[in-house]
Design an enzyme around this catalytic site. Sequence first.
Site, PDB file in Angstrom:
ATOM      1  N   CYS A  92       2.126   9.929 -10.414  1.00 25.43           N
ATOM      2  CA  CYS A  92       1.099   9.620  -9.238  1.00 25.43           C
ATOM      3  C   CYS A  92       0.769  10.905  -8.597  1.00 25.43           C
ATOM      4  O   CYS A  92       0.343  12.067  -9.095  1.00 25.43           O
ATOM      5  CB  CYS A  92       1.533   8.535  -8.441  1.00 25.43           C
ATOM      6  SG  CYS A  92       0.065   7.998  -7.000  1.00 25.43           S
TER       7      CYS A  92
ATOM      8  N   HIS B 255       3.387   3.859 -11.173  1.00 25.89           N
ATOM      9  CA  HIS B 255       4.674   4.040 -10.951  1.00 25.89           C
ATOM     10  C   HIS B 255       5.656   3.230 -11.595  1.00 25.89           C
ATOM     11  O   HIS B 255       6.222   2.089 -11.482  1.00 25.89           O
ATOM     12  CB  HIS B 255       4.795   3.581  -9.379  1.00 25.89           C
ATOM     13  CG  HIS B 255       4.137   4.413  -8.391  1.00 25.89           C
ATOM     14  ND1 HIS B 255       4.756   5.521  -7.626  1.00 25.89           N
ATOM     15  CD2 HIS B 255       2.742   4.787  -7.998  1.00 25.89           C
ATOM     16  CE1 HIS B 255       3.960   6.399  -7.104  1.00 25.89           C
ATOM     17  NE2 HIS B 255       2.626   5.408  -7.098  1.00 25.89           N
TER      18      HIS B 255
ATOM     19  N   GLU C 270       8.826   3.843 -11.753  1.00 23.37           N
ATOM     20  CA  GLU C 270      10.154   3.564 -10.989  1.00 23.37           C
ATOM     21  C   GLU C 270      10.080   2.331 -10.156  1.00 23.37           C
ATOM     22  O   GLU C 270      11.159   1.772  -9.681  1.00 23.37           O
ATOM     23  CB  GLU C 270      10.345   5.033  -9.995  1.00 23.37           C
ATOM     24  CG  GLU C 270       9.640   5.167  -8.801  1.00 23.37           C
ATOM     25  CD  GLU C 270       8.218   5.339  -8.821  1.00 23.37           C
ATOM     26  OE1 GLU C 270       7.677   5.687  -8.024  1.00 23.37           O
ATOM     27  OE2 GLU C 270       7.733   5.376 -10.101  1.00 23.37           O
TER      28      GLU C 270
END
Length: 235
Positions: free
Chosen positions: A87, A196, A198
């Site tokens: 991002c 994302h 994660e």
Amino acid sequence: MTTRIGVITFPGSLDDGDAQRAIRLAGAEPVALWHGSHDLEGVDALVLPGGFSYGDYLRAGAIAALAPIMAEVKDAAAAGMPILGICNGFQMLVEAHLLPGGLIRNAHQQFIRRDQRLRVENATTAWTSHFEAGQEITIPLKNADGGYICSTETLARIEGEGLIAFRYVGVNPNGSLDDIAGLTNERGNVVGLMPHPEHAVEPGFGPNTPEAMRSGVDGLAFFTSAVAAVVGAAA
């Protein structure tokens, strides 16, 4: 020997802690790094996390791309170190010219947050080797400046050279050119994407799947891929 992956915190980083957790779950050791430092502390790979560095003033990622540590990031990229920009980190990579093109305000001029389907276009990079080309995955997306742009010549080159790492599937959430969600460099060690990974690494905290709510863990393969790349390079 444990793989050590650095996570660089910039003023306005929001997801550095999440990236560190994903690294732990992948079996590596996260190392917190500071944007004002010139020391990568001997890490084996790097993550530039999501957030709103410097409040997205000027352009998203533009000021962070000039941070002191970015000189070392560029040197590490040139040396072949695996580097992932997520991002805001992806925005930094294009602003630092480690990946081509640019990222602008979403086409609908609004912040968007959704669980986004992606297609893996390149499964040969340091961050995608645990996927298969053509595989569809679901990764959370949250951004306001995620519209990918580039020149006609650059688009032809990245298409022809297989540098598009991910494309949006089902819906293009931000007006990105050619549904581009993520890129790799020619060497395959630098990867950037707007979604994302994660946030999709642990059951109970990821996207919904047909099996169960919040059970999606498609993002974990990004980090296990990097660990495998480091271990393979050292063998």
